[in-house]
Design an enzyme around this catalytic site. Structure first.
Site, PDB file in Angstrom:
ATOM      1  N   TYR A   1      35.481  93.064  39.292  1.00 59.74           N
ATOM      2  CA  TYR A   1      34.752  93.389  37.605  1.00 59.74           C
ATOM      3  C   TYR A   1      34.058  94.972  38.299  1.00 59.74           C
ATOM      4  O   TYR A   1      33.307  95.365  37.472  1.00 59.74           O
ATOM      5  CB  TYR A   1      34.359  92.731  36.526  1.00 59.74           C
TER       6      TYR A   1
ATOM      7  N   PHE B   1      27.100  94.097  29.921  1.00 58.16           N
ATOM      8  CA  PHE B   1      27.548  93.117  29.973  1.00 58.16           C
ATOM      9  C   PHE B   1      27.769  92.282  30.996  1.00 58.16           C
ATOM     10  O   PHE B   1      27.696  91.435  30.995  1.00 58.16           O
ATOM     11  CB  PHE B   1      28.778  92.377  28.964  1.00 58.16           C
TER      12      PHE B   1
ATOM     13  N   GLU C   1      44.131  94.038  42.580  1.00 57.25           N
ATOM     14  CA  GLU C   1      44.129  92.481  42.335  1.00 57.25           C
ATOM     15  C   GLU C   1      44.474  90.979  42.660  1.00 57.25           C
ATOM     16  O   GLU C   1      44.056  90.016  43.090  1.00 57.25           O
ATOM     17  CB  GLU C   1      43.670  92.539  40.838  1.00 57.25           C
TER      18      GLU C   1
ATOM     19  N   ARG D   1      45.354  86.988  22.634  1.00 53.76           N
ATOM     20  CA  ARG D   1      43.839  87.015  21.915  1.00 53.76           C
ATOM     21  C   ARG D   1      43.878  86.876  20.256  1.00 53.76           C
ATOM     22  O   ARG D   1      42.968  86.310  20.086  1.00 53.76           O
ATOM     23  CB  ARG D   1      43.537  87.940  23.133  1.00 53.76           C
TER      24      ARG D   1
ATOM     25  N   ASN E   1      37.418  86.179  25.368  1.00 54.57           N
ATOM     26  CA  ASN E   1      38.716  86.357  25.535  1.00 54.57           C
ATOM     27  C   ASN E   1      40.015  85.784  26.130  1.00 54.57           C
ATOM     28  O   ASN E   1      41.198  86.415  26.679  1.00 54.57           O
ATOM     29  CB  ASN E   1      38.626  87.868  25.357  1.00 54.57           C
TER      30      ASN E   1
ATOM     31  N   HIS F   1      43.105  87.764  31.371  1.00 53.95           N
ATOM     32  CA  HIS F   1      42.712  89.223  31.662  1.00 53.95           C
ATOM     33  C   HIS F   1      44.323  89.409  32.532  1.00 53.95           C
ATOM     34  O   HIS F   1      44.795  88.524  32.782  1.00 53.95           O
ATOM     35  CB  HIS F   1      41.507  88.503  33.511  1.00 53.95           C
TER      36      HIS F   1
ATOM     37  N   LYS G   1      41.096  82.250  31.590  1.00 52.75           N
ATOM     38  CA  LYS G   1      39.578  82.607  31.828  1.00 52.75           C
ATOM     39  C   LYS G   1      39.160  81.577  31.768  1.00 52.75           C
ATOM     40  O   LYS G   1      39.816  80.359  31.909  1.00 52.75           O
ATOM     41  CB  LYS G   1      38.721  83.668  31.051  1.00 52.75           C
TER      42      LYS G   1
HETATM   43  P1  GDP Z   1      40.202  94.228  29.822  1.00 46.42           P
HETATM   44  O1  GDP Z   1      40.919  94.691  31.006  1.00 46.42           O
HETATM   45  O2  GDP Z   1      41.321  94.171  28.675  1.00 46.42           O
HETATM   46  O3  GDP Z   1      39.713  92.870  30.221  1.00 46.42           O
HETATM   47  O4  GDP Z   1      38.801  94.700  29.035  1.00 46.42           O
HETATM   48  P2  GDP Z   1      38.289  95.231  30.179  1.00 46.42           P
HETATM   49  O5  GDP Z   1      38.271  95.311  31.373  1.00 46.42           O
HETATM   50  O6  GDP Z   1      36.880  96.215  29.611  1.00 46.42           O
HETATM   51  O7  GDP Z   1      36.598  94.621  30.440  1.00 46.42           O
HETATM   52  C1  GDP Z   1      36.689  93.255  31.638  1.00 46.42           C
HETATM   53  C2  GDP Z   1      36.739  91.652  30.209  1.00 46.42           C
HETATM   54  O8  GDP Z   1      34.089  92.149  30.347  1.00 46.42           O
HETATM   55  C3  GDP Z   1      36.579  91.366  29.019  1.00 46.42           C
HETATM   56  O9  GDP Z   1      38.218  91.516  29.016  1.00 46.42           O
HETATM   57  C4  GDP Z   1      35.786  90.784  27.829  1.00 46.42           C
HETATM   58  O10 GDP Z   1      35.449  89.224  28.681  1.00 46.42           O
HETATM   59  C5  GDP Z   1      34.134  91.529  28.953  1.00 46.42           C
HETATM   60  N1  GDP Z   1      33.822  92.364  28.085  1.00 46.42           N
HETATM   61  C6  GDP Z   1      34.114  93.801  27.828  1.00 46.42           C
HETATM   62  N2  GDP Z   1      33.868  94.513  27.139  1.00 46.42           N
HETATM   63  C7  GDP Z   1      32.898  93.580  26.410  1.00 46.42           C
HETATM   64  C8  GDP Z   1      31.409  94.184  25.617  1.00 46.42           C
HETATM   65  O11 GDP Z   1      31.382  94.969  24.895  1.00 46.42           O
HETATM   66  N3  GDP Z   1      30.361  93.177  24.757  1.00 46.42           N
HETATM   67  C9  GDP Z   1      31.227  91.354  26.184  1.00 46.42           C
HETATM   68  N4  GDP Z   1      30.557  90.454  26.227  1.00 46.42           N
HETATM   69  N5  GDP Z   1      31.652  91.103  27.287  1.00 46.42           N
HETATM   70  C10 GDP Z   1      32.959  92.433  27.202  1.00 46.42           C
HETATM   71 MG    MG Z   2      39.793  95.474  33.151  1.00 47.63          MG
END
Ligand code: GDP
Ligand code: MG
Length: 151
Positions: free
Chosen positions: A51, A59, A128, A104, A114, A117, A11
């Site tokens: 996403y 968020f 994707e 991470r 973080n 991805h 990212k």
């Molecule tokens: P990943 O698959 O581990 O990347 O997680 P997700 O698919 O659930 O979420 C996608 C991305 O959204 C995450 O990598 C974070 O950058 C962001 N994200 C997820 N949950 C949160 C949250 O509670 N707050 C914020 N600010 N960002 C979040």
């Molecule tokens: Mg994800």
């Protein structure tokens, strides 16, 4: 299957912090094969599609602007169980819960910054990869070390 593929992205925060090399090294050192890689600055439309499953989250808007804030290093990695192992290499979504030794867990503090991805399932990986890459960008070649990595 040894030809399983996953979509891994560094990212904008990871790119700006100089973490492209260390992150690629973790996948290379593990034995996975790099199939595609580009430094790219996609528009809002692609990121909203990427996403789409999070569109109703509070968020979401912040997440899309974070992803628009600088170039992203987009990659496809291939190997046995690479989707699942890729997620382990990345660590938990929230770095607070990411084990040391994961990307991470070693390089991030906030869930909203973080660093990386990784696809969460073989099916989402296919979607994707198709969203971020043209088929012609996926390199087909034999990994010289494969006979030493796989039984
Ligand atoms: P990943 O698959 O581990 O990347 O997680 P997700 O698919 O659930 O979420 C996608 C991305 O959204 C995450 O990598 C974070 O950058 C962001 N994200 C997820 N949950 C949160 C949250 O509670 N707050 C914020 N600010 N960002 C979040
Ligand atoms: Mg994800």
């Amino acid at each position: 299957m040894a030809d399983e593929q996953t979509f891994i992205a560094i990212k904008p925060d990871g790119v700006q912090r100089g973490l492209i090399g260390p992150i690629i090294s973790r996948f290379e050192n593990r034995g996975f094969k790099l199939v595609a890689m580009k430094l790219t600055s996609p528009g809002q439309e692609l990121l909203e599609k990427h996403y789409a499953d999070l569109a109703t989250k509070p968020f979401f808007k912040g997440l899309v602007s974070y992803m628009l804030s600088g170039p992203i290093c987009a990659m496809v990695w291939e190997g046995k169980d690479v989707v699942k192992t890729g997620r382990v290499i990345l660590g938990a979504t929230n770095p607070r819960d990411s084990a040391p030794g994961t990307i991470r867990g070693d390089y991030a503090i906030d869930v909203g910054r973080n660093v990386c991805h990784g696809s969460d399932a073989v099916e989402s990986a296919k979607k994707e990869i198709a969203l971020w890459f043209q088929p012609s960008e996926l390199n087909i070649y034999k990994q010289a070390s494969a006979a030493w990595v796989y039984e």
